[in-house]
Design an enzyme around this catalytic site. Structure first.
Site, PDB file in Angstrom:
ATOM      1  N   LYS A   1      14.566 -41.700  47.118  1.00 60.59           N
ATOM      2  CA  LYS A   1      13.809 -42.474  45.841  1.00 60.59           C
ATOM      3  C   LYS A   1      12.373 -41.733  45.220  1.00 60.59           C
ATOM      4  O   LYS A   1      12.598 -41.327  44.121  1.00 60.59           O
ATOM      5  CB  LYS A   1      13.240 -43.902  46.081  1.00 60.59           C
ATOM      6  CG  LYS A   1      12.572 -44.528  45.359  1.00 60.59           C
ATOM      7  CD  LYS A   1      11.945 -45.854  45.664  1.00 60.59           C
ATOM      8  CE  LYS A   1      10.513 -45.949  46.286  1.00 60.59           C
ATOM      9  NZ  LYS A   1       9.458 -45.653  45.569  1.00 60.59           N
ATOM     10  N   ASN A   2      11.635 -41.264  46.256  1.00 63.57           N
ATOM     11  CA  ASN A   2      10.401 -40.592  46.073  1.00 63.57           C
ATOM     12  C   ASN A   2      10.669 -38.922  45.548  1.00 63.57           C
ATOM     13  O   ASN A   2       9.829 -38.414  44.812  1.00 63.57           O
ATOM     14  CB  ASN A   2       9.358 -40.443  47.024  1.00 63.57           C
ATOM     15  CG  ASN A   2       9.160 -42.177  47.230  1.00 63.57           C
ATOM     16  OD1 ASN A   2       8.996 -43.007  46.445  1.00 63.57           O
ATOM     17  ND2 ASN A   2       8.306 -42.358  48.352  1.00 63.57           N
TER      18      ASN A   2
ATOM     19  N   ARG B   1       5.134 -48.437  39.021  1.00 66.81           N
ATOM     20  CA  ARG B   1       4.087 -47.459  38.751  1.00 66.81           C
ATOM     21  C   ARG B   1       4.471 -46.054  38.547  1.00 66.81           C
ATOM     22  O   ARG B   1       3.805 -45.341  37.889  1.00 66.81           O
ATOM     23  CB  ARG B   1       2.937 -47.574  39.953  1.00 66.81           C
ATOM     24  CG  ARG B   1       2.163 -48.855  40.030  1.00 66.81           C
ATOM     25  CD  ARG B   1       1.274 -48.756  41.199  1.00 66.81           C
ATOM     26  NE  ARG B   1       0.413 -47.371  41.084  1.00 66.81           N
ATOM     27  CZ  ARG B   1      -0.521 -47.263  40.474  1.00 66.81           C
ATOM     28  NH1 ARG B   1      -1.270 -48.260  39.748  1.00 66.81           N
ATOM     29  NH2 ARG B   1      -1.180 -46.252  40.501  1.00 66.81           N
TER      30      ARG B   1
ATOM     31  N   CYS C   1      -1.909 -52.618  42.405  1.00 66.56           N
ATOM     32  CA  CYS C   1      -0.559 -53.366  42.739  1.00 66.56           C
ATOM     33  C   CYS C   1      -0.925 -53.906  44.079  1.00 66.56           C
ATOM     34  O   CYS C   1      -1.975 -53.762  44.640  1.00 66.56           O
ATOM     35  CB  CYS C   1       0.625 -52.261  42.785  1.00 66.56           C
ATOM     36  SG  CYS C   1       0.598 -51.066  44.030  1.00 66.56           S
TER      37      CYS C   1
ATOM     38  N   ARG D   1      -4.905 -48.147  43.590  1.00 64.66           N
ATOM     39  CA  ARG D   1      -4.017 -47.162  43.237  1.00 64.66           C
ATOM     40  C   ARG D   1      -4.394 -46.202  41.716  1.00 64.66           C
ATOM     41  O   ARG D   1      -3.700 -46.624  40.623  1.00 64.66           O
ATOM     42  CB  ARG D   1      -2.599 -47.392  42.985  1.00 64.66           C
ATOM     43  CG  ARG D   1      -2.200 -47.816  44.472  1.00 64.66           C
ATOM     44  CD  ARG D   1      -0.579 -48.114  44.549  1.00 64.66           C
ATOM     45  NE  ARG D   1       0.191 -46.972  44.829  1.00 64.66           N
ATOM     46  CZ  ARG D   1       1.430 -47.105  45.162  1.00 64.66           C
ATOM     47  NH1 ARG D   1       2.108 -48.176  45.100  1.00 64.66           N
ATOM     48  NH2 ARG D   1       2.026 -45.895  45.270  1.00 64.66           N
TER      49      ARG D   1
ATOM     50  N   ASP E   1      -6.956 -41.438  38.084  1.00 62.16           N
ATOM     51  CA  ASP E   1      -7.880 -40.519  37.513  1.00 62.16           C
ATOM     52  C   ASP E   1      -7.711 -39.197  37.683  1.00 62.16           C
ATOM     53  O   ASP E   1      -8.016 -38.535  36.955  1.00 62.16           O
ATOM     54  CB  ASP E   1      -9.366 -41.018  38.052  1.00 62.16           C
ATOM     55  CG  ASP E   1      -9.405 -40.878  39.603  1.00 62.16           C
ATOM     56  OD1 ASP E   1      -8.468 -41.536  40.249  1.00 62.16           O
ATOM     57  OD2 ASP E   1     -10.236 -40.567  40.080  1.00 62.16           O
TER      58      ASP E   1
ATOM     59  N   ASP F   1       4.314 -44.509  54.047  1.00 60.54           N
ATOM     60  CA  ASP F   1       5.485 -45.206  53.932  1.00 60.54           C
ATOM     61  C   ASP F   1       6.224 -45.676  55.209  1.00 60.54           C
ATOM     62  O   ASP F   1       7.572 -46.189  55.145  1.00 60.54           O
ATOM     63  CB  ASP F   1       6.682 -44.297  53.048  1.00 60.54           C
ATOM     64  CG  ASP F   1       6.110 -44.506  51.439  1.00 60.54           C
ATOM     65  OD1 ASP F   1       5.588 -45.494  51.248  1.00 60.54           O
ATOM     66  OD2 ASP F   1       6.722 -43.660  50.704  1.00 60.54           O
TER      67      ASP F   1
ATOM     68  N   ARG G   1      14.246 -52.168  45.450  1.00 57.73           N
ATOM     69  CA  ARG G   1      13.356 -51.162  44.644  1.00 57.73           C
ATOM     70  C   ARG G   1      13.842 -49.767  45.476  1.00 57.73           C
ATOM     71  O   ARG G   1      13.600 -48.782  44.773  1.00 57.73           O
ATOM     72  CB  ARG G   1      11.855 -51.251  44.738  1.00 57.73           C
ATOM     73  CG  ARG G   1      11.588 -52.489  43.733  1.00 57.73           C
ATOM     74  CD  ARG G   1       9.934 -52.247  43.735  1.00 57.73           C
ATOM     75  NE  ARG G   1       9.632 -50.943  43.946  1.00 57.73           N
ATOM     76  CZ  ARG G   1       8.539 -50.603  44.409  1.00 57.73           C
ATOM     77  NH1 ARG G   1       7.721 -51.356  45.129  1.00 57.73           N
ATOM     78  NH2 ARG G   1       8.244 -49.208  44.394  1.00 57.73           N
TER      79      ARG G   1
HETATM   80  C1  UD1 Z   1       1.403 -42.304  47.774  1.00 59.12           C
HETATM   81  C2  UD1 Z   1       1.908 -41.853  49.149  1.00 59.12           C
HETATM   82  C3  UD1 Z   1       3.286 -41.278  49.112  1.00 59.12           C
HETATM   83  C4  UD1 Z   1       4.052 -42.430  48.861  1.00 59.12           C
HETATM   84  C5  UD1 Z   1       3.735 -43.205  47.950  1.00 59.12           C
HETATM   85  C6  UD1 Z   1       4.736 -44.608  47.787  1.00 59.12           C
HETATM   86  C7  UD1 Z   1       0.349 -40.143  50.317  1.00 59.12           C
HETATM   87  C8  UD1 Z   1      -0.747 -39.149  50.113  1.00 59.12           C
HETATM   88  N1  UD1 Z   1       0.938 -40.592  49.093  1.00 59.12           N
HETATM   89  O1  UD1 Z   1       2.064 -41.593  46.889  1.00 59.12           O
HETATM   90  O2  UD1 Z   1       3.405 -40.245  50.216  1.00 59.12           O
HETATM   91  O3  UD1 Z   1       5.461 -41.901  49.066  1.00 59.12           O
HETATM   92  O4  UD1 Z   1       2.414 -43.643  47.796  1.00 59.12           O
HETATM   93  O5  UD1 Z   1       4.136 -45.407  48.696  1.00 59.12           O
HETATM   94  O6  UD1 Z   1       0.354 -40.503  51.438  1.00 59.12           O
HETATM   95  N2  UD1 Z   1      -5.608 -41.440  44.227  1.00 59.12           N
HETATM   96  C9  UD1 Z   1      -6.980 -41.204  43.547  1.00 59.12           C
HETATM   97  N3  UD1 Z   1      -6.549 -40.902  42.183  1.00 59.12           N
HETATM   98  C10 UD1 Z   1      -5.460 -40.653  41.625  1.00 59.12           C
HETATM   99  C11 UD1 Z   1      -4.597 -40.582  42.401  1.00 59.12           C
HETATM  100  C12 UD1 Z   1      -4.565 -40.926  43.656  1.00 59.12           C
HETATM  101  O7  UD1 Z   1      -7.914 -41.617  43.990  1.00 59.12           O
HETATM  102  O8  UD1 Z   1      -5.554 -40.171  40.263  1.00 59.12           O
HETATM  103  C13 UD1 Z   1      -5.677 -41.777  45.665  1.00 59.12           C
HETATM  104  C14 UD1 Z   1      -5.026 -43.085  45.946  1.00 59.12           C
HETATM  105  O9  UD1 Z   1      -5.614 -44.182  45.736  1.00 59.12           O
HETATM  106  C15 UD1 Z   1      -4.665 -42.858  47.316  1.00 59.12           C
HETATM  107  C16 UD1 Z   1      -4.407 -41.227  47.243  1.00 59.12           C
HETATM  108  O10 UD1 Z   1      -5.434 -40.721  46.320  1.00 59.12           O
HETATM  109  O11 UD1 Z   1      -5.802 -43.339  48.130  1.00 59.12           O
HETATM  110  C17 UD1 Z   1      -3.097 -41.061  47.430  1.00 59.12           C
HETATM  111  O12 UD1 Z   1      -2.372 -41.623  46.232  1.00 59.12           O
HETATM  112  P1  UD1 Z   1      -1.036 -40.810  45.534  1.00 59.12           P
HETATM  113  O13 UD1 Z   1      -0.499 -39.686  46.628  1.00 59.12           O
HETATM  114  O14 UD1 Z   1      -1.493 -40.563  44.326  1.00 59.12           O
HETATM  115  O15 UD1 Z   1      -0.241 -42.124  45.798  1.00 59.12           O
HETATM  116  P2  UD1 Z   1       1.362 -41.941  45.249  1.00 59.12           P
HETATM  117  O16 UD1 Z   1       1.692 -40.812  44.428  1.00 59.12           O
HETATM  118  O17 UD1 Z   1       1.814 -43.289  44.727  1.00 59.12           O
END
Ligand code: UD1
Length: 420
Positions: A22-23, A93, A117, A122, A125, A307, A399
């Site tokens: 999925k990812n 998202r 969420c 999440r 920025d 995950d 999902r």
């Molecule tokens: C994250 C997981 C990914 C998982 C997915 C779904 C990590 C590093 N990432 O990816 O493995 O498959 O969730 O569960 O394990 N953040 C910021 N600013 C941003 C983007 C992110 O501060 O613009 C922070 C987030 O709050 C979080 C961290 O960075 O604490 C990692 O987030 P991110 O990797 O972007 O999340 P996903 O891409 O959803």
């Protein structure tokens, strides 16, 4: 609304095939917006998040054809719209992943601002900063991110303050069509990033360094169509292996190499499981033993994946001994604990840590899924519980897991879906 009914107590035994990831599939589908030519994608999992992404692409004018299951042909030649609406973004998202590709190809994008969420705030920025550094102008208006790059995007040397999977993906896709060279530092190293980079290269992009924390992209003026098969889902495979360990069973997952599971297999060995691996399969055998509880701290790849955290928490509730599971990526991702307590689990939450004292058996109970991986952990708990567990709100599980009850049934589980 549908529910899952599980009658626990059966050891899982047998073989199943890993579905596509999925990812990896979601960013790859978003990346098809970068070309006006057709991309043929294989091993696309049939999941709610994937259909949401396909609906989003269709709403942008993309032609999506799925002639056979798991194969999707995506033709973005006629894409004209640049707006990802609230109704779709709020359900997934990952819709934010169209921001970089739309901006790079059309010089404009409007994407509903993803809110927080269930598992945490999440923010996005860093997605925005990376694109701004490439020359985009991004403002918020009426709940939308309005992005424009009148003169196109330019290559940049950008360092992410935090490792972000989605942020790295958005920046990498945008940089593929930007003018000049981009260097992304402190980039995410997840295998799904490597899969996206490989797909982009198949389209004619020049990406290198994927899988390390420094990704280099030399922008090209146009990308072309290609055929690509999505990587197997390491989180899905890991979930079935944990379910096997919790039920003291023996399960083989075909179509995935153990190397992709990395630290997850190390933790399963620490639990007492015997792991056998071939080039394209992984097998876990508990030899009928009760697993030992294991401590876990989540971290970006190659650390322990967030995950897989909920599934190991479920395993610990029936394992021998006490353990601590600490979630460092998301601030609210231990929600499964409350429902597991209703099944008799001995589990206490202290800040970002779930502390468990394993019991030999849990009791079946009606429980409610709160997010995707939390739902998987409730299924694992149900499989080891005495009596019947009913899991409501299973749209969360749909999902991210393809035919989960079908796959578990082939392993001998007593599980069925009902219309509530
Ligand atoms: C994250 C997981 C990914 C998982 C997915 C779904 C990590 C590093 N990432 O990816 O493995 O498959 O969730 O569960 O394990 N953040 C910021 N600013 C941003 C983007 C992110 O501060 O613009 C922070 C987030 O709050 C979080 C961290 O960075 O604490 C990692 O987030 P991110 O990797 O972007 O999340 P996903 O891409 O959803």
């Amino acid at each position: 609304m549908q529910s899952l009914i599980i009658v626990g107590g059966t050891r899982l035994e047998g073989t199943l095939a890993a579905s596509g990831s999925k990812n990896a599939a979601l960013p790859i589908l978003a990346a098809t917006l970068l070309t006006g030519e057709t991309c043929q994608l294989g091993r696309v999992p049939q999941l709610r998040d994937v259909s949401t992404m396909l609906t989003l692409l269709s709403s942008l004018g993309v032609q999506v054809v799925s002639a056979e299951p798991n194969c999707v042909s995506v033709d973005s030649g006629a894409a004209t719209q640049i707006n990802a609406p609230y109704d779709l973004v709020k359900t997934m998202r990952a819709s934010i992943l169209v921001l970089g590709p739309l901006l790079a190809r059309f010089g404009r994008a409007e994407v509903s601002f993803p809110g927080g969420c269930a598992i945490g705030s999440r923010p996005v920025d860093l997605h925005i900063s990376a694109l701004e550094a490439m020359g985009a102008n991004i403002v918020t208006d009426g709940g939308y991110l309005i992005a424009s790059a009148k003169n196109g995007l330019s290559g940049v040397d950008f360092r992410f303050g935090t490792v972000t999977v989605g942020g790295t993906e958005n920046a990498m896709m945008a940089a593929a069509l930007a003018r000049g060279d981009t260097i992304l530092r402190n980039a995410a190293r997840e295998p799904e990033i490597v899969d996206l980079a490989n797909f982009l290269n198949q389209m004619g992009a020049k990406v290198s360094g994927q899988g390390t924390d420094t990704i280099r992209i030399t922008g090209v003026s146009a990308l072309g169509g290609c055929a690509y098969s999505v990587m197997p889902d390491r989180i899905e495979a890991g979930t079935y292996l944990v379910a096997a360990a919790a039920t003291r069973g023996r399960v083989r997952v075909d179509g995935i190499s153990g190397a992709l599971l990395g630290v997850v297999l190390d933790k399963l060995r620490e639990c007492g499981a015997t792991i056998n691996e071939g080039e394209d399969w992984v097998e876990l055998d508990m030899e009928g033993k009760r697993p030992r509880a294991v401590d876990i701290v989540t971290a970006p790849f190659p650390g322990f994946p967030t995950d897989m955290q909920a599934q190991f928490t479920a395993l610990n509730t029936v394992a021998e001994g006490r353990a601590r599971v600490t979630e460092t990526i998301f601030e609210n991702r231990l929600m499964q604990a409350r429902e597991m307590k209703r099944m008799g689990a001995n589990i206490v939450i202290e800040a970002d840590t779930a502390i468990t004292a394993g019991k030999a058996v849990l009791q079946g109970a009606p429980v409610m899924a709160s997010d995707l991986r939390a739902s998987a952990s409730l299924i694992i708990a149900g499989l080891v519980a005495d009596g019947e567990t009913r899991i409501d709100r299973i749209y969360h599980i749909d999902r991210g897991y393809e035919d989960i009850e079908g796959k578990l049934q082939t392993l001998g589980a007593n599980i069925r879906r009902i219309d509530a």
